[in-house]
Design a protein around this motif. Structure first.
Motif, short mmCIF file in Angstrom:
data_model
loop_
_atom_site.label_atom_id
_atom_site.label_comp_id
_atom_site.label_asym_id
_atom_site.label_seq_id
_atom_site.Cartn_x
_atom_site.Cartn_y
_atom_site.Cartn_z
N ALA A 1 0.84 -1.19 0.00
CA ALA A 1 0.00 0.00 0.00
C ALA A 1 0.88 1.25 0.00
O ALA A 1 0.47 2.30 0.48
CB ALA A 1 -0.93 -0.01 1.20
N GLN A 2 2.09 1.13 -0.53
CA GLN A 2 3.00 2.27 -0.51
C GLN A 2 2.48 3.43 -1.35
O GLN A 2 2.82 4.59 -1.09
CB GLN A 2 4.41 1.86 -0.95
CG GLN A 2 5.16 1.04 0.10
CD GLN A 2 5.37 1.82 1.39
OE1 GLN A 2 6.00 2.87 1.39
NE2 GLN A 2 4.84 1.32 2.49
N GLY A 3 1.69 3.15 -2.35
CA GLY A 3 1.13 4.23 -3.17
C GLY A 3 0.24 5.13 -2.34
O GLY A 3 0.42 6.36 -2.30
N THR A 4 -0.70 4.53 -1.63
CA THR A 4 -1.59 5.30 -0.76
C THR A 4 -0.79 5.99 0.34
O THR A 4 -0.98 7.18 0.61
CB THR A 4 -2.64 4.37 -0.13
OG1 THR A 4 -3.48 3.86 -1.17
CG2 THR A 4 -3.48 5.09 0.90
N LEU A 5 0.11 5.25 0.97
CA LEU A 5 0.84 5.81 2.11
C LEU A 5 1.73 6.97 1.70
O LEU A 5 1.81 7.98 2.40
CB LEU A 5 1.63 4.70 2.80
CG LEU A 5 0.73 3.71 3.57
CD1 LEU A 5 1.43 2.38 3.79
CD2 LEU A 5 0.29 4.32 4.91
N GLN A 6 2.39 6.84 0.55
CA GLN A 6 3.26 7.94 0.12
C GLN A 6 2.46 9.20 -0.19
O GLN A 6 2.85 10.30 0.17
CB GLN A 6 4.13 7.54 -1.07
CG GLN A 6 5.11 8.66 -1.45
CD GLN A 6 6.20 8.22 -2.39
OE1 GLN A 6 6.59 7.05 -2.43
NE2 GLN A 6 6.71 9.17 -3.18
N TYR A 7 1.29 9.04 -0.85
CA TYR A 7 0.54 10.27 -1.14
C TYR A 7 -0.04 10.87 0.14
O TYR A 7 -0.19 12.09 0.23
CB TYR A 7 -0.48 10.07 -2.26
CG TYR A 7 -1.84 9.49 -1.92
CD1 TYR A 7 -2.74 10.15 -1.08
CD2 TYR A 7 -2.28 8.31 -2.51
CE1 TYR A 7 -3.99 9.62 -0.80
CE2 TYR A 7 -3.53 7.77 -2.25
CZ TYR A 7 -4.38 8.44 -1.38
OH TYR A 7 -5.62 7.93 -1.11
N LEU A 8 -0.36 10.01 1.13
CA LEU A 8 -0.83 10.59 2.40
C LEU A 8 0.29 11.39 3.08
O LEU A 8 0.03 12.45 3.67
CB LEU A 8 -1.35 9.50 3.34
CG LEU A 8 -2.67 8.83 2.93
CD1 LEU A 8 -3.04 7.72 3.92
CD2 LEU A 8 -3.81 9.84 2.82
N PHE A 9 1.51 10.88 2.97
CA PHE A 9 2.65 11.61 3.55
C PHE A 9 2.85 12.93 2.80
O PHE A 9 3.13 13.97 3.41
CB PHE A 9 3.90 10.73 3.44
CG PHE A 9 5.09 11.25 4.20
CD1 PHE A 9 5.19 11.06 5.57
CD2 PHE A 9 6.11 11.92 3.54
CE1 PHE A 9 6.29 11.54 6.28
CE2 PHE A 9 7.21 12.40 4.24
CZ PHE A 9 7.30 12.21 5.62
N GLU A 10 2.69 12.90 1.48
CA GLU A 10 2.80 14.14 0.70
C GLU A 10 1.67 15.11 1.08
O GLU A 10 1.88 16.32 1.21
CB GLU A 10 2.76 13.82 -0.80
CG GLU A 10 3.98 13.03 -1.25
CD GLU A 10 3.99 12.66 -2.72
OE1 GLU A 10 5.04 12.26 -3.22
OE2 GLU A 10 2.94 12.78 -3.39
N PHE A 11 0.47 14.55 1.25
CA PHE A 11 -0.68 15.37 1.64
C PHE A 11 -0.41 16.05 2.99
O PHE A 11 -0.61 17.25 3.14
CB PHE A 11 -1.92 14.47 1.72
CG PHE A 11 -3.15 15.12 2.30
CD1 PHE A 11 -3.99 15.89 1.51
CD2 PHE A 11 -3.48 14.96 3.65
CE1 PHE A 11 -5.13 16.48 2.04
CE2 PHE A 11 -4.61 15.55 4.19
CZ PHE A 11 -5.44 16.31 3.39
N GLN A 12 0.07 15.26 3.96
CA GLN A 12 0.34 15.83 5.29
C GLN A 12 1.34 16.96 5.21
O GLN A 12 1.20 18.00 5.88
CB GLN A 12 0.87 14.73 6.23
CG GLN A 12 -0.19 13.72 6.64
CD GLN A 12 0.33 12.54 7.44
OE1 GLN A 12 -0.42 11.64 7.73
NE2 GLN A 12 1.60 12.53 7.79
#
Lengths: 520, 447
Positions: free
Chosen positions: B106-117
């Protein structure tokens, strides 16, 4: 593809992949963070010229930089496409997360939600300009009420847990309206974690109800805990062990006799749609996770939608806004000042709830119809039992070899003495191309493995899944623990260090310190 | 039924394997007397064509924003969303993935959440942001609850410039949780003295800027007063594009910043789903509600991302959790992040400038209509006008002429007759000179 008779003999682990110059592996490409590749002097959006006016920002105009890098349009496409390729998804394969429910997300739903008449309307434009939106909400509400046998639907809660809050606030308001300030909420041990959190948020003391040996709630245990201080019971049915609470009617009767309300966590409604109406079982309030039962996409964590259905006793306390249907005509009740809404406990969210999810849910309801909804529940239950039957002789079931509802629960006793943990087992499934099931939940079972295949899976897909799990069990029992500890080998990442993430939280990208400053 | 892959033959084979004669045997735990015998009273299955026709007819009855001169704001804004945003969020791997419980896949979702934060933290000038909330209004209620946990006080002061529906949400949740709320009277003229309402019992003061009426508020003196008595400043915004043009709340002393992110990447959709933004200081992170994504390493030492600090959350802490929230607005947050990635600092500044210029031009046009007064001195893309007459009636008359001219304040502040002649008007980059002229002309005709 061969789906039956796969070898169950242990095979040699594959050799480690060859190293590459870029660290990439063909289609699996390492992608830096936006902040490492973006630039401050680029933008991927062209805008028209501004009209020539003076500024009215006064002294408030921004003086500081924001630090927001950008990518051009082609770079943006590539960045996010590459990220997407590191995700598992229901469109890629079975996603057997018990109690979470990942079923097929029809693209027709997406197409309908994007019709300008739904996507491009404002919550505060005159209601006279959105009669179709009111009609859609009313129609979705009609389906929910008919399927649940309840009286009124509140549409504004934004997610399942928000719906729980909504239902419990209505219960609190109803009790207060009769001058009754009760302080306790009963929550079975096997409940979703949101149930006790919701009750606590409203100031209630949470009292657990243990499960009996067969995994269901004993009405006698409920009766022991009932008193004039109990406001409600929050019961998940089918429960998180995948079992239908067969004494639900007796529990409801006892709760009502004590002057308390019966809140049902409707997260698992997808198992019984068209088979029984919760209203006929004595439910006073129940939230419905639209994404679980009606296939609105979960998008990596949401948005959800949690409409709540109420019995006649609780209906007057439902939150605004809602759609009221009388004599075939739907009207939109926005405030407590409107007729019939005086007792409403108030407002849960700005605006009218998750309209985009309502469109998707109704699209799904219409596509299935009453017959299809019933068939979907039956197939969900059939598929779960098929998995249970296919694994019963090699994995362990905490409550014996009995039929389950839409999810099959195993515990980790079958791994005893192998040195393989539930987590290891799950990570090994990743290497086989499967998303693991829900692990370590429900908490009442040691090392739980909760498998929910949903109605979306074909027999062929389940056969491969079962064969793969049987193979993994065989390998674990053959003493290959080390290989399990190493899993996953082939995912975009090997096992991630969650302890480190929690101990020293790094929640935001920080610009690396330049060497010159670091030297000082 | 096209969504169900099994045939009757499959079903029979599966029942045989399970060892029961019929499907109803699997439902034996449901009390027989209450089990449904036939179908519920609803229509039966429809083809794709039929569903499209049914829903298409409903949609066609609504006036879509793009089809008229459109100036409705008050907490939800119509902006242009680049085509690539919607394309990307519809990729199967984003759209049809679940909560990233298995981080390795799920690195795709997790990386964009980190970018979002990171984007949200930078925009608000705060130290940490979570991975999104349901929307701005519920995020505001959560901020108040968080302030109560942090200060061990239970009285929040709500500015009269706070969106009335946000105020209602905070009031409902707080009342039910047993907390006290001090709502100040509606503040259309930007004259309230919020400092006088802050005392030693105050847990937090909740101030929206730009306010519901469009006024830009100086948060610094409010933050100073709040801090001097041990209270927190919760800063709220409903139009995130404003942060491209005005000083961020974090630079003005806010302790918690919450707001609505719908403007970036997300359509209006009649009020939801939206994306709540929530940011705060590092030292408060363990009291922050909602999901957090954190950076870590994998077994080979490669950087990766996971959901973290879950010991605050309901699935572990049950009745001791920081909130009952179990989800986030993942896909809406993704739309936000992609759109923000396309914009960047340069694009966001230009977008904000264009919004502001269109609003200034609109305010000039409307103030030339006889009897119309603009109440605001400093504003971003939204302002309040006073008109001679009942605003709700005027808005209906404008709608009949094909102009959606804003929100009559009385629709949200229904108990205050003094506000019956006010309209909150918003302009964004989608408005043209012709739209502005059409509005001014129509207003002239209906007044």
């Amino acid at each position: 593809m061969l789906t039956e008779g796969r070898p169950t003999q242990p095979t040699a682990p594959n050799a480690a992949p060859a190293k590459t110059f870029t660290s990439n592996r063909a289609l699996q490409i390492e992608e830096p963070l936006l902040f490492e590749i973006g630039r401050r002097d680029v933008t991927g959006v062209d805008l028209p010229e501004s009209p020539k006016t003076g500024s009215k920002l006064g002294a408030f105009a921004r003086k500081t930089a924001i630090d927001l890098p950008a990518l051009s349009e082609p770079e943006t496409m590539r960045h996010y496409v590459r990220l997407s390729q590191k995700n598992y998804a229901i469109d890629a394969g079975i996603y057997p997360l018990g109690s979470c429910t990942m079923k097929h997300n029809p693209r027709l739903n997406e197409k309908m939600a994007r019709l300008p008449g739904f996507a491009d309307i404002h919550p505060l434009q005159p209601i006279s300009t959105v009669p179709g939106a009111v009609e859609l909400i009313a129609e979705m509400g009609r389906w929910l009420l008919e399927l649940t046998g309840l009286h009124t639907v509140a549409v504004s809660p934004k997610a399942g847990a928000h719906g729980e809050l909504c239902g419990m606030m209505a219960i609190k308001a109803a009790l207060e309206a009769r001058g009754d300030r009760r302080s306790i909420v009963l929550v079975p041990e096997s409940a979703h974690g949101t149930n006790p959190a919701t009750a606590a948020l409203l100031g209630y003391k949470v009292v657990d109800v243990p499960a009996r040996e067969d995994g269901t709630v004993d009405p006698e245990e409920v009766k022991k805990r009932l008193s004039p201080e109990v406001a409600a019971i929050m019961l998940t049915n089918p429960n998180t062990c995948g079992l239908f609470e067969r004494d639900v009617a007796a529990i409801a009767d006892a709760v009502h006799a004590a002057g308390a309300f019966f809140y049902a966590d409707g997260a698992n409604f997808n198992a019984i749609v068209g088979k029984v109406k919760p209203g006929d079982l004595g439910v006073d309030a129940m939230h419905i996770n639209l994404h679980k039962t009606f296939s609105t996409p979960h998008g990596g964590g949401g948005p959800g939608a949690g409409p709540v259905v109420f019995s006649a006793a609780l209906a007057p306390y439902a939150p605004v806004p809602y759609v009221h249907v009388a004599a075939g005509k739907a009207t939109f009740i926005e405030t407590r000042r409107e007729e019939g809404a005086e007792k409403s406990f108030g407002r849960m969210t700005a605006f009218h709830g998750q309209m985009g999810m309502f469109v998707r849910a109704l699209s799904y309801m219409l596509a299935h119809g009453a017959d299809g909804m019933k068939q979907a529940s039956e197939d969900a239950v059939l598929n779960a039992n098929y998995i249970r039957a296919g694994l019963a002789d090699v994995m362990s079931q905490p409550f014996g070899n009995r039929a389950c509802m839409h999810e099959a629960l195993f515990d980790d006793h079958f791994l005893d003495g192998t040195g393989v943990t539930t987590l290891d087992f799950a990570k090994a499934m990743i290497d086989e191309g499967f998303h693991p099931m829900t692990m370590y939940f429900p908490l009442v079972v040691h090392g739980a493995l909760l498998i929910e295949p949903t109605e979306s899976e074909s027999k062929a897909s389940l056969d491969l899944f079962v064969a793969t799990l049987r193979d993994l069990v065989m390998r674990a029992k053959n003493g290959e623990a080390e290989a399990f500890h190493q899993a996953p080998q082939f995912a975009p990442r090997r096992r991630l260090d969650e302890t480190r993430a929690a101990r020293s939280p790094k929640l935001k990208w920080e610009r690396p310190q330049p060497y010159s400053e670091a030297a000082e | 039924m096209r969504y169900l892959p099994n045939t009757d033959e499959d079903r029979a084979a599966m029942l045989a394997k399970i060892g029961v004669p019929s499907i109803d045997d699997l439902f034996a735990d449901i009390p027989a007397a209450r089990r449904l015998k036939g179908l519920v009273d609803l229509p039966t299955t429809k083809s794709e064509i039929e569903v499209e026709r049914t829903l298409g007819k409903m949609a066609a009855k609504n006036t879509a924003a793009a089809s008229v001169p459109f100036f409705v704001g008050a907490g939800a804004y119509r902006h242009h969303v680049p085509a690539s945003v919607d394309h990307l969020i519809q990729r199967s791997e984003f759209l049809t993935s679940y909560t990233p419980y298995q981080p390795e896949i799920a690195q795709g979702t997790l990386q964009y959440l980190f970018e979002f934060q990171t984007q949200v933290a930078n925009l608000t000038a705060m130290e940490v942001a979570n991975a999104s909330m349901y929307d701005g209004s519920t995020a505001t209620a959560e901020a108040v609850l968080m302030a109560h946990r942090l200060t061990k006080r239970r009285k929040a002061v709500l500015s009269g410039g706070l969106h009335p529906q946000y105020r209602s949400v905070v009031e409902t949740v707080s009342r039910m949780a047993g907390d006290a709320i001090v709502p100040l009277p509606a503040d259309p003229g930007n004259t309230e003295d919020i400092l006088a309402s802050i005392d030693a019992d105050t847990s937090c003061v909740v101030v929206q800027s730009p306010s519901f009426y469009g006024h830009l508020i100086d948060l610094r003196p409010i933050a100073e007063k709040a801090h001097s008595v041990g209270a927190l400043l919760v800063a709220v915004f409903t139009e995130v594009v404003a942060l491209g043009a005005i000083e961020p709340p974090g630079a003005q002393g806010a302790d918690i910043v919450v707001g609505e992110g719908q403007s970036i990447g997300n359509p209006l959709t009649f009020g939801g789903p939206y994306v709540g933004l929530f940011a705060t200081r590092q030292k408060f992170v363990r009291q922050m509600p909602g999901r957090l994504c954190g950076e870590t390493v994998d077994a080979e030492g490669k950087r990766g991302f996971v959901l973290t600090l879950s010991t605050r959350e309901q699935h572990i802490r049950r009745d001791k959790a920081t909130s009952n929230i179990c989800t986030n607005s993942g896909l809406c947050a993704l739309a936000f992040t992609i759109h923000m990635t396309l914009l960047g600092e340069l694009g966001l500044s230009r977008l904000a400038a264009l919004n502001h210029a269109n609003a200034v031009a609109l305010a000039e046009s409307l103030s030339e209509v006889p009897g119309v007064t603009v109440l605001n001195e400093a504003f971003f893309n939204e302002f309040t006008i006073r008109i001679p007459g009942d605003a709700a009636i005027v808005i209906e008359k404008l709608a009949a002429r094909g102009v959606l001219g804003g929100v009559p304040v009385s629709r949200l502040e229904h108990d205050n007759p003094a506000l019956r002649d006010l309209i909150v008007v918003a302009a964004t980059e989608i408005n043209t000179e012709a739209d502005r002229a059409a509005y001014a002309q129509a207003l002239k005709e209906v007044l």
